[in-house]
Design an enzyme around this catalytic site. Structure first.
Site, PDB file in Angstrom:
ATOM      1  N   PHE B 231     -16.651  16.633   9.781  1.00 42.26           N
ATOM      2  CA  PHE B 231     -18.041  15.937  10.549  1.00 42.26           C
ATOM      3  C   PHE B 231     -19.211  16.512  10.093  1.00 42.26           C
ATOM      4  O   PHE B 231     -19.529  17.590  10.372  1.00 42.26           O
ATOM      5  CB  PHE B 231     -17.850  15.678  12.147  1.00 42.26           C
ATOM      6  CG  PHE B 231     -18.671  14.943  12.588  1.00 42.26           C
ATOM      7  CD1 PHE B 231     -18.465  13.436  13.027  1.00 42.26           C
ATOM      8  CD2 PHE B 231     -20.106  15.301  12.922  1.00 42.26           C
ATOM      9  CE1 PHE B 231     -19.564  12.468  13.398  1.00 42.26           C
ATOM     10  CE2 PHE B 231     -20.981  14.467  13.348  1.00 42.26           C
ATOM     11  CZ  PHE B 231     -20.748  13.154  13.778  1.00 42.26           C
ATOM     12  N   ASP B 337     -22.203  24.017   6.922  1.00 44.28           N
ATOM     13  CA  ASP B 337     -22.482  23.162   7.769  1.00 44.28           C
ATOM     14  C   ASP B 337     -22.309  23.639   9.055  1.00 44.28           C
ATOM     15  O   ASP B 337     -21.286  23.721   9.494  1.00 44.28           O
ATOM     16  CB  ASP B 337     -22.051  21.819   7.743  1.00 44.28           C
ATOM     17  CG  ASP B 337     -22.259  20.703   8.864  1.00 44.28           C
ATOM     18  OD1 ASP B 337     -22.903  21.320  10.050  1.00 44.28           O
ATOM     19  OD2 ASP B 337     -22.116  19.380   8.948  1.00 44.28           O
ATOM     20  N   LYS B 368     -28.328  21.176  16.641  1.00 44.67           N
ATOM     21  CA  LYS B 368     -27.979  21.254  17.973  1.00 44.67           C
ATOM     22  C   LYS B 368     -28.703  22.420  18.554  1.00 44.67           C
ATOM     23  O   LYS B 368     -29.785  22.266  19.154  1.00 44.67           O
ATOM     24  CB  LYS B 368     -26.503  21.739  17.838  1.00 44.67           C
ATOM     25  CG  LYS B 368     -25.605  20.067  17.336  1.00 44.67           C
ATOM     26  CD  LYS B 368     -24.444  20.311  17.842  1.00 44.67           C
ATOM     27  CE  LYS B 368     -23.388  18.954  17.332  1.00 44.67           C
ATOM     28  NZ  LYS B 368     -23.243  18.191  18.466  1.00 44.67           N
ATOM     29  N   THR B 393     -42.413  12.387   5.769  1.00 47.58           N
ATOM     30  CA  THR B 393     -43.515  12.304   6.393  1.00 47.58           C
ATOM     31  C   THR B 393     -43.802  13.730   7.255  1.00 47.58           C
ATOM     32  O   THR B 393     -44.769  14.469   7.261  1.00 47.58           O
ATOM     33  CB  THR B 393     -43.743  11.224   7.375  1.00 47.58           C
ATOM     34  OG1 THR B 393     -43.908   9.984   6.687  1.00 47.58           O
ATOM     35  CG2 THR B 393     -44.982  11.191   8.139  1.00 47.58           C
TER      36      THR B 393
END
Lengths: 509, 509
Positions: B231, B337, B368, B393
């Site tokens: 994931f 990750d 997280k 931005t």
């Protein structure tokens, strides 16, 4: 205006942090007297924030010695090649941005159009230091699973209070790019539901297994149609709809999605009405042709009311109403990307209100001046047929959503949408006079009637932007040639005067 | 431990907002005496927060009547089908989450593993109410253009202070999905630079025109390799690497990118050493084969140290070191990750530290528990050859980055990484005892030595998760069958005792 005067003077005591103070305290004592005098001259243009600086202060070349040192240090850990100004925000106030060398600039770029109601805005400060904000900051929920008790109230009293006409639901996100991408996801799920024949038709075994392998039919070869020169973000899905500049897209894999021509209007509009109408009809026909014939089924069309990165390209209400009509006819969703145009800058809260369309878009995305992000919708078929299909850990941020509510309240308190409409008209008139005097320097002036969301083409644009700092103005560009104005909503006529004077100084030398 | 005791008692006065108060004030007066007794029994397990509740309180079924009403109201504007608990965070404290009906649950799910140091943490409250936080909230900069004067200091004293060994640069982002996507973008730009022959080779006219049309060579047919059951997020690029569940992927277009098998280890590990080693070798061979032969050139491999959504799937340090070796050999980047595994939960600050590898990953992504996001790197070739290629931005958020610094300070003050290591060992031992007693109920217990990042397979998982609330525990699942434990870093042995007792109650009935 009397009520505004009272309200703003009430606010002063709210700036109470020793490190956050209006920079007027560091400017010369005569500033307030000078402000008062100017106010008298301008009649009704009462400053929203009496303790805002009187005007820019330039002490050094930019970057000055302190900034240069700080940039060198930052570059060791953070890429600074796109750095413009290293700022001291605690010394910035209202429309004015301060750097590290004592320079204070009138800011008509406003963090790429994302500061709504001024630096160190006292009302936002009150919101940012409230108990509910503190709780939101330190207890950030996974909103889809564990929303906080007052989430419905925060939405209703804030983000939904300003929902575009016809839309009453919201899906919250983090920034413009992911707001667009979740809208695209909703569009794909909706389109496949239509093709399947309803929400109750189950996924096939083939769909389930192929999706896990990134192949159709589970991961369908479907598309979002966007327009040439558009900008919708820089993540993989949003970047596939962005068509602004090669530097945004080179080396990044993209989906095989279609782009239609966006109208190239000629200015002044009144002199080219017939050619412009023909150009818009051509673009609409091309769009319809792509919807009907592009090899990857179009689930939605995404469009900016004004192409804001790609060169400040405008189209008429008739064009957008035509787009709505075409998308309805072909059962394709219309997503209006108001990330840069939304929240008051165009003289309407949402730029697409200028279309006066009875038929609302299917989704409207927002971010930037909202300081949070998401998409509005209405049709409950846009809620996917099962939970966890449109989901992620945070799904937005209550802290930023509370801040957006304070921004909305400040916009209402100071009647700032009306202010951008009026100031925009004044600013446009001033620029028009300059364009008459310097026709080679200010070309294709555009945005009349669109608040302060103005732009023109400059034959020496990058030079103009660079030299602007020397005359006390921070201003940005869009596309290849445009100078784009993106002042905050608190930009007033006396700020416009300063900007016009600076502009004339630049283009006459 | 004495220093911790002193430190925590110092903190009490910081909770001063009338609406943010520890829930002990609403529990029965005997709670503190009971806490003291328990502490004595457990010896060194001194509570980090003496005013944390003694244990769960269950007053009603969940959801109770007040919650049910609030959920019905929220559903009118916000999809609530994935709603788990509607919470009152101002009444939540430490490891305990409060709902609207007076129920207080021990929370070992922690907002999908994203609350680091407890609800209403006093040190975070101090940070959230500081002047620098207020300025960061109300003056949010476009960091790439107008970073604030202390941005380098905020990074160095926070996010970079805990940079994984061998990495000293950071690119900041907003959440896990976009952190992974900007890492992927950096990988693609790096890979194309290698293919081109260096940073000074200009883009060709063909690349420039094809990129604007979403076609190769400008938008290359390149890929990121991920693993089955992984994931990595739910935006279009990250979702193309996510292979957890069909519901995450169905109906969303995806890139034609490869997936390799992730090891299916057998438990207990000691009994299956040889079969597991063979399985890992098989997966590495498959990975290498895909890198060499997949039709879309692989720019990077992305991997979780523990597959955290896809079922809590572990692999050995040897597997990950093999992956590093293969990616080096084929000039493919390795992206780790650590969105869910990072920031202390596994008994190391970063889970990949368990590999003891001399050769660091090329990029490590985080979010997280950091409450902000981004990727770490070191190789300056990962800075694209021109500005504005890796840009957006906001490029992160100073407010959340300041909060991460406060989280890091709290982790250091309370030695929380060591705490998760020790508490994890204690919790694992307790679960192991339960697994021996109820082998049908607790299967494939895993995560030994990985702090509190533990999981097991349950034959009636969804039922277990649902009934857990009735015994005062909020717990989540991963994959199809796993109960996953994701307590906060302040989860201690006395909390583990409560959890173990609740678990036994559930599986024995």
């Amino acid at each position: 205006m009397a009520s505004i005067r009272r309200a703003s003077s009430r606010l002063r005591p709210l700036i109470h942090f020793s490190t956050i103070r209006p920079i007027t305290t560091t400017t010369k004592p005569s500033a307030n007297a000078a402000t008062a005098q100017v106010v008298e001259q301008m009649g009704t243009d009462q400053p929203f924030f009496p303790n805002e600086p009187f005007g820019p202060t330039i002490q050094t070349a930019i970057p000055g010695p302190k900034s240069t040192k700080a940039i060198e240090d930052l570059d060791k850990i953070f890429d600074t090649r796109s750095l413009n100004i290293i700022a001291n925000y605690q010394n910035s106030f209202g429309n004015y941005i301060a750097d590290l060398d004592g320079n204070v600039l009138l800011d008509v770029y406003a963090q790429i159009a994302s500061i709504p109601v001024g630096y160190c805005n006292p009302a936002l400060l009150a919101s940012a230091t409230s108990p509910e904000m503190a709780s939101a900051m330190i207890n950030r929920p996974a909103l889809g699973n564990f929303p906080q008790h007052d989430w419905a109230d925060i939405l209703r009293s804030g983000v939904l209070r300003v929902a575009p006409k016809g839309l009453d639901q919201v899906f919250t996100a983090m920034a413009g790019s992911d707001a667009n991408e979740v809208a695209y996801k909703a569009a794909f799920m909706w389109k496949r539901r239509q093709e399947r024949g309803g929400p109750d038709v189950e996924f096939t075994a083939d769909e389930i297994s192929s999706a896990m392998n990134n192949q159709s039919p589970g991961s369908p070869q479907m598309s979002i149609l966007s327009f040439r020169s558009s900008f919708h973000g820089r993540l993989f899905g949003s970047l596939s709809t962005t068509r602004s500049k090669p530097i945004h897209k080179l080396d990044i894999p993209a989906f095989d999605w279609p782009q239609a021509s966006f109208p190239h209007l000629k200015y002044p509009l009144a002199e080219h009405a017939s050619a412009n109408a023909k150009e818009e009809a051509r673009c609409l026909a091309e769009t319809e042709d792509l919807i009907k014939n592009f090899h990857n089924t179009v689930a939605a069309v995404v469009v900016e009311p004004i192409q804001s990165e790609g060169g400040d390209n405008h189209a008429s209400p008739a064009f957008f109403k035509g787009l709505r009509e075409i998308t309805r006819r072909h059962s394709v969703l219309l997503i209006v990307d108001e990330v840069q145009t939304g929240v008051g800058a165009t003289g309407k809260f949402w730029a697409h209100e200028h279309w006066n369309s009875e038929d609302p878009p299917d989704m409207v995305t927002f971010s930037k001046k909202a300081q949070t992000a998401g998409y509005y919708y209405c049709n409950m078929d846009l809620r996917p047929n099962k939970p966890y299909r449109q989901f992620n850990t945070w799904m937005g941020d209550p802290a930023k959503t509370i801040l957006f509510r304070a921004i909305i309240q400040e916009i209402e308190r100071l009647d700032l949408v009306e202010n951008t409409a009026q100031t925009g008209e004044y600013l446009y008139a001033g620029l028009e006079r300059l364009a008459e005097r310097y026709p080679g320097e200010i070309q294709n002036l555009r945005g009349r009637g669109q608040g302060t969301f103005l732009a023109w083409d400059s034959p020496r644009r990058d030079d103009f932007l660079k030299r602007a700092k020397g005359v006390g103005v921070n201003v940005g560009g869009s596309g290849e040639r445009a100078v784009r104005l993106r002042p905050m909503l608190i930009f007033q006529k006396h700020h416009a005067d300063i900007f016009l004077e600076a502009t004339e100084k630049l283009i006459s030398s």
